[in-house]
Design a protein around this motif. Sequence first.
Motif, PDB file in Angstrom:
ATOM      1  N   ALA A 130       0.988  -1.250  -0.118  1.00  0.00           N
ATOM      2  CA  ALA A 130      -0.024   0.081   0.003  1.00  0.00           C
ATOM      3  C   ALA A 130       0.918   1.230   0.145  1.00  0.00           C
ATOM      4  N   ASP A 131       2.087   1.196   0.790  1.00  0.00           N
ATOM      5  CA  ASP A 131       2.804   2.303   0.965  1.00  0.00           C
ATOM      6  C   ASP A 131       3.575   2.278  -0.521  1.00  0.00           C
ATOM      7  N   ALA A 132       3.542   1.459  -1.308  1.00  0.00           N
ATOM      8  CA  ALA A 132       4.092   1.648  -2.706  1.00  0.00           C
ATOM      9  C   ALA A 132       3.432   2.081  -3.612  1.00  0.00           C
ATOM     10  N   GLY A 133       2.056   2.299  -3.335  1.00  0.00           N
ATOM     11  CA  GLY A 133       1.025   2.914  -4.104  1.00  0.00           C
ATOM     12  C   GLY A 133       0.461   1.908  -5.097  1.00  0.00           C
ATOM     13  N   LEU A 174      -6.123  -4.605   2.529  1.00  0.00           N
ATOM     14  CA  LEU A 174      -4.910  -4.942   3.140  1.00  0.00           C
ATOM     15  C   LEU A 174      -4.949  -6.415   3.669  1.00  0.00           C
ATOM     16  N   ARG A 182      -4.067   0.169   8.951  1.00  0.00           N
ATOM     17  CA  ARG A 182      -4.433   1.300   8.515  1.00  0.00           C
ATOM     18  C   ARG A 182      -3.894   2.470   9.153  1.00  0.00           C
ATOM     19  N   LEU A 220      -0.201   3.344   8.182  1.00  0.00           N
ATOM     20  CA  LEU A 220      -0.310   4.166   6.992  1.00  0.00           C
ATOM     21  C   LEU A 220      -0.706   5.583   7.085  1.00  0.00           C
ATOM     22  N   LYS A 221      -1.659   5.781   7.909  1.00  0.00           N
ATOM     23  CA  LYS A 221      -2.177   7.202   7.992  1.00  0.00           C
ATOM     24  C   LYS A 221      -1.200   7.965   8.959  1.00  0.00           C
ATOM     25  N   LYS A 226       1.958   7.889   8.884  1.00  0.00           N
ATOM     26  CA  LYS A 226       2.939   8.386   8.195  1.00  0.00           C
ATOM     27  C   LYS A 226       2.598   9.811   7.615  1.00  0.00           C
ATOM     28  N   TYR A 227       1.647   9.995   7.156  1.00  0.00           N
ATOM     29  CA  TYR A 227       1.012  11.435   6.784  1.00  0.00           C
ATOM     30  C   TYR A 227       0.843  12.234   7.878  1.00  0.00           C
ATOM     31  N   GLN A 228       0.074  11.978   8.783  1.00  0.00           N
ATOM     32  CA  GLN A 228      -0.142  12.632   9.799  1.00  0.00           C
ATOM     33  C   GLN A 228       1.121  13.292  10.382  1.00  0.00           C
TER      34      GLN A 228
END
Lengths: 228, 303
Positions: free
Chosen positions: B205-208, B214, B288, B291-292, B294-296
């Motif tokens: 998922a991190d690789a897009g 998942l 989940r 993954l979130k 990382k952006y937070q």
Amino acid sequence: MTDEKDANAQQDVQRWLVTPGEVITEERVKLGPGVYVQDGKVIAKVLGLAELRNGMARVVPLEGNYVPKQGDTVVGIVVDVKIPGYDVDINSPYKAFLPRDQVREPLEYGDVIVATVRFVDEVKNSVIENARKLEGGELIYIASPRVPRVIGKNASMITNIKNLTGSRVIVGANGRIWIKGGYSDIARDAIYKIEREAHTHGLTDRIAEYIKDRISESESNGEEGKEN
Amino acid sequence: MAKKAKKIDIRSDGREFDELREIKIQAGVLDQADGSARVDWGITMKRIAVSEKTYNKVESLREQFYIIPRGKGGKKYLVDVPAKLLDKIGDEFGDYEVVGEHFKGNVAIVAVHGPREPIPRHVADPYRAVLRFRYTMAPFSVPERKRPAPGRREIEISKVSREALQGVVFANEYPMTAIDIFAELLSADAGTRVTAITAASVALADAGIPMKDLVAAVAVGRAYGHLVADLTKFEEDAPDAVDFPMAVVPRTEEITLAQMDGRIAKKDLDELVELGIKKAKEISALQRQALKEKYQRVVENEQ
């Protein structure tokens, strides 16, 4: 939240971060990119920002390698010179071919060009056209799904960067960006900042502020330098 | 045949019978990979100092509990005891003193490269991306040095892990490419394949890479007369052990990996499958969140 941010959030459509497998909506909507349907539910298939606008659900990805699309502007590097044309690396798992009649002057191995994707075949190999050689300058790489943020709505972001820094900037949809002249280092840092914050709101204003701060900072440093 | 085992009402590491070990997931830990994840999946061990008399008693506790004697250190004798077990049976150790704390469990780092040019080129498929999974264990990941060459076990785990993920990846969007997944186990304490699969789906998922969901994986089974979730190495070695690693697509509850060691009644197996799905959903929430986060993190750092 400040008032400014609130205003921005209202202007933009509501967006939220989703991971693959998360349900976006259970209503019947048009399907945009980045979603699939199962059991009547619209589900995200990539990591990105979900968006419900004009009755269409989509996910704008945040990561991923570039896949060529017809009409894209790409920045490529010549990796092979052949008789009918050139093989060009477009920062993608797929090769691009540039016919010799699409360039004004012969190219060499390692030349950086900007071109348009003319045609993509069924296994995604592409033919590119209208190539122009880019001389000098600096080439930077960002995640290709975040390029739309660098360009902005009606190219607002990129126009801003160009005007404020006085640099020439060419943005390839494949995540390669060529910068030359002006405050090129500030333009570069601003673009990296956009890449990092691509998932946030009110980016255009924040970037404009960032560039102005950096320019006034470097100008005042420059004056001090002259005095010494 | 399963041998008879005493039924013991405290779990060997002090957890509840359906409780997972502590799981920490991080997304995007490697710079050079297109996507990456690290999963730390284990228990906290406390090192305690006890008297010689207690130390001799420890030997009998070892039959049912995940306790490791560590010999004489200074004037006292040292014993490693799971933190949760120490809370429950602390009295057994008399006057003890905690001298240290460490992690015991699985650590997996997974890198995803691709979609990229498949090498060798002849493996390329004009209809879909080929998925490749390489599972490796570091020589220092287990108590006895593991020979680094991939053997029967590694090849098998690579295959079943690849198949556990293959069904959820929209591979047809990237014809003539390869998606390479490298799973490296730095530390192992039972359940490494489920750790690797859990980390790999976060890394994908991190690789897009587009996916249906998942995949979350967990091992369930039986040890010392109880049906348990997430077995440790100690429980896997129990006389009546059943080890059932499974990978689940949490939204649809499809099972994409099911392997089993040991013998078990049909009724118990059904219960295990249900338990596994329930636990996989817990793990899915952690994936989940990772993954979130990382952006937070970016938002917090830059504003």
